[in-house]
Motif scaffolding. Structure first.
Motif, PDB file in Angstrom:
ATOM      1  N   TRP A 103     -20.062  -5.417   6.034  1.00 18.55           N
ATOM      2  CA  TRP A 103     -18.746  -5.098   6.615  1.00 18.55           C
ATOM      3  C   TRP A 103     -17.689  -5.965   5.953  1.00 18.55           C
ATOM      4  CZ3 TRP A 103     -15.065  -7.971   9.211  1.00 18.55           C
ATOM      5  CH2 TRP A 103     -14.152  -7.285  10.036  1.00 18.55           C
ATOM      6  N   VAL A 104     -16.572  -5.347   5.590  1.00 14.84           N
ATOM      7  CA  VAL A 104     -15.462  -6.055   4.955  1.00 14.84           C
ATOM      8  C   VAL A 104     -14.161  -5.630   5.605  1.00 14.84           C
ATOM      9  CG1 VAL A 104     -14.090  -6.283   2.839  1.00 14.84           C
ATOM     10  CG2 VAL A 104     -16.588  -6.393   2.711  1.00 14.84           C
ATOM     11  N   CYS A 105     -13.253  -6.590   5.763  1.00 14.73           N
ATOM     12  CA  CYS A 105     -11.891  -6.287   6.204  1.00 14.73           C
ATOM     13  C   CYS A 105     -10.916  -6.928   5.224  1.00 14.73           C
ATOM     14  CB  CYS A 105     -11.645  -6.819   7.613  1.00 14.73           C
ATOM     15  SG  CYS A 105      -9.924  -6.671   8.159  1.00 14.73           S
ATOM     16  N   GLU A 106      -9.947  -6.154   4.765  1.00 11.36           N
ATOM     17  CA  GLU A 106      -8.843  -6.663   3.965  1.00 11.36           C
ATOM     18  C   GLU A 106      -7.543  -6.309   4.671  1.00 11.36           C
ATOM     19  OE1 GLU A 106      -9.194  -8.557   1.402  1.00 11.36           O
ATOM     20  OE2 GLU A 106     -10.871  -7.929   0.129  1.00 11.36           O
ATOM     21  N   ALA A 107      -6.652  -7.289   4.798  1.00  8.48           N
ATOM     22  CA  ALA A 107      -5.325  -7.049   5.352  1.00  8.48           C
ATOM     23  C   ALA A 107      -4.340  -6.923   4.199  1.00  8.48           C
ATOM     24  CB  ALA A 107      -4.920  -8.191   6.282  1.00  8.48           C
ATOM     25  N   LEU A 108      -3.587  -5.850   4.197  1.00  2.51           N
ATOM     26  CA  LEU A 108      -2.686  -5.563   3.090  1.00  2.51           C
ATOM     27  C   LEU A 108      -1.474  -6.477   3.097  1.00  2.51           C
ATOM     28  CD1 LEU A 108      -2.614  -1.651   3.172  1.00  2.51           C
ATOM     29  CD2 LEU A 108      -4.198  -3.156   1.937  1.00  2.51           C
ATOM     30  N   SER A 109      -1.013  -6.817   1.912  1.00  2.00           N
ATOM     31  CA  SER A 109       0.280  -7.469   1.729  1.00  2.00           C
ATOM     32  C   SER A 109       0.959  -6.772   0.564  1.00  2.00           C
ATOM     33  CB  SER A 109       0.108  -8.961   1.440  1.00  2.00           C
ATOM     34  OG  SER A 109      -0.583  -9.173   0.231  1.00  2.00           O
ATOM     35  N   PRO A 110       2.280  -6.875   0.464  1.00  2.00           N
ATOM     36  CA  PRO A 110       2.971  -6.130  -0.591  1.00  2.00           C
ATOM     37  C   PRO A 110       2.438  -6.401  -1.993  1.00  2.00           C
ATOM     38  CG  PRO A 110       4.554  -6.937   1.012  1.00  2.00           C
ATOM     39  CD  PRO A 110       3.222  -7.544   1.379  1.00  2.00           C
ATOM     40  N   ARG A 111       1.967  -7.618  -2.253  1.00  2.00           N
ATOM     41  CA  ARG A 111       1.525  -7.972  -3.597  1.00  2.00           C
ATOM     42  C   ARG A 111       0.088  -7.561  -3.886  1.00  2.00           C
ATOM     43  NH1 ARG A 111       3.267 -13.786  -5.728  1.00  2.00           N
ATOM     44  NH2 ARG A 111       2.321 -12.795  -7.562  1.00  2.00           N
ATOM     45  N   THR A 112      -0.692  -7.287  -2.851  1.00  2.00           N
ATOM     46  CA  THR A 112      -2.115  -6.998  -3.080  1.00  2.00           C
ATOM     47  C   THR A 112      -2.539  -5.593  -2.664  1.00  2.00           C
ATOM     48  OG1 THR A 112      -2.839  -7.814  -0.900  1.00  2.00           O
ATOM     49  CG2 THR A 112      -2.645  -9.439  -2.699  1.00  2.00           C
ATOM     50  N   ALA A 113      -1.668  -4.849  -1.999  1.00  2.00           N
ATOM     51  CA  ALA A 113      -2.071  -3.564  -1.415  1.00  2.00           C
ATOM     52  C   ALA A 113      -2.650  -2.616  -2.461  1.00  2.00           C
ATOM     53  CB  ALA A 113      -0.877  -2.914  -0.722  1.00  2.00           C
ATOM     54  N   ASP A 114      -2.036  -2.559  -3.648  1.00  2.95           N
ATOM     55  CA  ASP A 114      -2.523  -1.625  -4.661  1.00  2.95           C
ATOM     56  C   ASP A 114      -3.935  -1.961  -5.107  1.00  2.95           C
ATOM     57  OD1 ASP A 114      -1.615  -3.961  -5.896  1.00  2.95           O
ATOM     58  OD2 ASP A 114      -1.054  -2.929  -7.740  1.00  2.95           O
ATOM     59  N   ARG A 115      -4.297  -3.248  -5.105  1.00  2.00           N
ATOM     60  CA  ARG A 115      -5.648  -3.640  -5.502  1.00  2.00           C
ATOM     61  C   ARG A 115      -6.652  -3.385  -4.380  1.00  2.00           C
ATOM     62  NH1 ARG A 115      -2.448  -7.942  -7.764  1.00  2.00           N
ATOM     63  NH2 ARG A 115      -3.077  -9.473  -6.179  1.00  2.00           N
ATOM     64  N   ASP A 116      -6.242  -3.658  -3.128  1.00  2.00           N
ATOM     65  CA  ASP A 116      -7.153  -3.492  -1.994  1.00  2.00           C
ATOM     66  C   ASP A 116      -7.541  -2.032  -1.780  1.00  2.00           C
ATOM     67  OD1 ASP A 116      -7.245  -6.212  -1.395  1.00  2.00           O
ATOM     68  OD2 ASP A 116      -5.535  -6.100  -0.036  1.00  2.00           O
ATOM     69  N   VAL A 117      -6.625  -1.118  -2.048  1.00  2.00           N
ATOM     70  CA  VAL A 117      -6.927   0.308  -1.848  1.00  2.00           C
ATOM     71  C   VAL A 117      -7.201   1.026  -3.162  1.00  2.00           C
ATOM     72  CG1 VAL A 117      -5.577   0.395   0.278  1.00  2.00           C
ATOM     73  CG2 VAL A 117      -4.485   1.010  -1.893  1.00  2.00           C
ATOM     74  N   GLY A 118      -7.248   0.278  -4.253  1.00  2.00           N
ATOM     75  CA  GLY A 118      -7.533   0.848  -5.565  1.00  2.00           C
ATOM     76  C   GLY A 118      -8.855   0.337  -6.109  1.00  2.00           C
ATOM     77  N   PRO A 119      -8.808  -0.597  -7.071  1.00  2.00           N
ATOM     78  CA  PRO A 119     -10.061  -1.042  -7.707  1.00  2.00           C
ATOM     79  C   PRO A 119     -11.015  -1.765  -6.769  1.00  2.00           C
ATOM     80  CG  PRO A 119      -8.177  -2.355  -8.465  1.00  2.00           C
ATOM     81  CD  PRO A 119      -7.619  -1.191  -7.714  1.00  2.00           C
ATOM     82  N   GLN A 147       2.147  -4.959   8.424  1.00  2.00           N
ATOM     83  CA  GLN A 147       3.566  -4.640   8.426  1.00  2.00           C
ATOM     84  C   GLN A 147       3.863  -3.308   9.099  1.00  2.00           C
ATOM     85  OE1 GLN A 147       5.825  -6.775   7.507  1.00  2.00           O
ATOM     86  NE2 GLN A 147       4.489  -8.300   6.539  1.00  2.00           N
ATOM     87  N   THR A 148       3.054  -2.284   8.829  1.00  2.00           N
ATOM     88  CA  THR A 148       3.342  -0.937   9.319  1.00  2.00           C
ATOM     89  C   THR A 148       2.395  -0.464  10.412  1.00  2.00           C
ATOM     90  OG1 THR A 148       1.899   0.199   7.732  1.00  2.00           O
ATOM     91  CG2 THR A 148       4.121  -0.365   6.985  1.00  2.00           C
ATOM     92  N   ALA A 149       1.313  -1.228  10.645  1.00  2.00           N
ATOM     93  CA  ALA A 149       0.274  -0.858  11.625  1.00  2.00           C
ATOM     94  C   ALA A 149      -0.437   0.443  11.237  1.00  2.00           C
ATOM     95  CB  ALA A 149       0.856  -0.745  13.037  1.00  2.00           C
ATOM     96  N   ALA A 150      -0.361   0.820   9.970  1.00  2.00           N
ATOM     97  CA  ALA A 150      -1.065   2.017   9.495  1.00  2.00           C
ATOM     98  C   ALA A 150      -2.481   1.620   9.070  1.00  2.00           C
ATOM     99  CB  ALA A 150      -0.307   2.650   8.335  1.00  2.00           C
ATOM    100  N   HIS A 151      -3.288   1.249  10.043  1.00  2.00           N
ATOM    101  CA  HIS A 151      -4.637   0.774   9.770  1.00  2.00           C
ATOM    102  C   HIS A 151      -5.555   1.958   9.429  1.00  2.00           C
ATOM    103  CE1 HIS A 151      -2.882  -2.698  11.571  1.00  2.00           C
ATOM    104  NE2 HIS A 151      -2.890  -2.171  12.792  1.00  2.00           N
ATOM    105  N   ARG A 152      -6.428   1.752   8.449  1.00  2.00           N
ATOM    106  CA  ARG A 152      -7.388   2.784   8.061  1.00  2.00           C
ATOM    107  C   ARG A 152      -8.777   2.170   7.991  1.00  2.00           C
ATOM    108  NH1 ARG A 152      -5.260   7.604   6.519  1.00  2.00           N
ATOM    109  NH2 ARG A 152      -3.026   7.683   6.097  1.00  2.00           N
ATOM    110  N   LEU A 153      -9.744   2.879   8.551  1.00  2.00           N
ATOM    111  CA  LEU A 153     -11.112   2.394   8.665  1.00  2.00           C
ATOM    112  C   LEU A 153     -12.025   3.357   7.919  1.00  2.00           C
ATOM    113  CD1 LEU A 153     -10.326   0.131  10.599  1.00  2.00           C
ATOM    114  CD2 LEU A 153      -9.425   2.266  11.566  1.00  2.00           C
ATOM    115  N   TYR A 154     -12.964   2.798   7.159  1.00  2.00           N
ATOM    116  CA  TYR A 154     -13.836   3.624   6.329  1.00  2.00           C
ATOM    117  C   TYR A 154     -15.300   3.243   6.544  1.00  2.00           C
ATOM    118  CZ  TYR A 154      -9.403   4.494   3.963  1.00  2.00           C
ATOM    119  OH  TYR A 154      -8.098   4.821   3.692  1.00  2.00           O
ATOM    120  N   ALA A 155     -16.152   4.240   6.574  1.00  2.00           N
ATOM    121  CA  ALA A 155     -17.595   4.038   6.689  1.00  2.00           C
ATOM    122  C   ALA A 155     -18.276   4.768   5.538  1.00  2.00           C
ATOM    123  CB  ALA A 155     -18.116   4.554   8.026  1.00  2.00           C
ATOM    124  N   LEU A 156     -19.348   4.167   5.035  1.00  2.00           N
ATOM    125  CA  LEU A 156     -20.048   4.768   3.906  1.00  2.00           C
ATOM    126  C   LEU A 156     -20.809   6.009   4.369  1.00  2.00           C
ATOM    127  CD1 LEU A 156     -20.345   4.074   0.886  1.00  2.00           C
ATOM    128  CD2 LEU A 156     -22.547   3.020   1.452  1.00  2.00           C
TER     129      LEU A 156
END
Length: 203
Positions: A113-129, A148-157
């Motif tokens: 299980w992993v959780c990443e919290a987005l920030s403006p400088r890292t969001a593209d990496r957290d949801v990309g590579p 910032q936006t509370a647009a939380h997204r949860l993913y399961a394999l």
């Protein structure tokens, strides 16, 4: 030694391996190796830190109360995904079955299980590579929280693909950490509710 690659005659980049990166990485240094390139972690907004603090305390207390064991880490354990990818996830949980395989200085495999919290400088990496690497290397559940936006997204394999779940649901229930669930409103509250109250409501 880092590998030199050229984008053009004027532009060179260094690509690091996991071995070089782990030798370079020191306690107190927070960075990711993504596609062979080093990315330093930057200071975050307080809303980002508060959200991670809340989820860290809540999950840690739940794991202890439920007797689930495993290991929960916060931004301090390097996770080797592949030769060119080594991440320090915001939060990562390794199951009891995984714990004996942890190395002294890093995790040589993906957490459950992993959780990443987005920030403006890292969001593209957290949801990309990083998303792609977590998926490829078998992270069973990936929580991507947006303070910032509370647009939380949860993913399961699902097979070999991380698929979104709990869209719009009041309760977010983990499929990998037995019995662990959070109200979506808890993640958005400022301040966050007391941990003891959340545990009572959760169970």
């Amino acid at each position: 030694m880092a590998t030199l690659v050229s984008e053009s005659a004027q532009v060179e980049r260094q690509l690091w391996t996991d071995v070089d990166f782990l030798k370079w990485l020191q306690p107190g240094v927070q960075a990711d190796l993504i596609g062979g390139e080093k990315f330093m972690h930057s200071p975050v907004a307080l809303v980002h830190a508060d959200l991670l603090n809340f989820l860290d305390y809540l999950l840690r207390a739940y794991l202890e109360r439920a007797g689930l064991g495993g290991r929960l880490y916060r931004e301090v354990v390097a996770v080797r995904m592949s030769t060119r990818n080594v991440f320090l996830p915001d939060l990562s949980w390794f199951s009891d079955a995984q714990v004996p395989r942890l190395e002294e200085t890093h995790a040589p495999f993906a957490p459950v299980w992993v959780c990443e919290a987005l920030s403006p400088r890292t969001a593209d990496r957290d949801v990309g590579p990083k998303f792609a690497a977590y998926e490829e290397h078998g992270v069973r559940e990936y929580w991507v929280l947006d303070p910032q936006t509370a647009a939380h997204r949860l993913y399961a394999l699902d097979g070999e693909v991380l698929t979104e779940f709990a869209q719009g649901e009041e309760w977010i229930a983990s499929g990998e950490i037995a019995g662990f669930r959070v109200r979506r409103e808890w993640l958005n509250a400022r301040p966050h509710p007391p941990i003891a109250e959340c545990l009572r409501e959760m169970t």
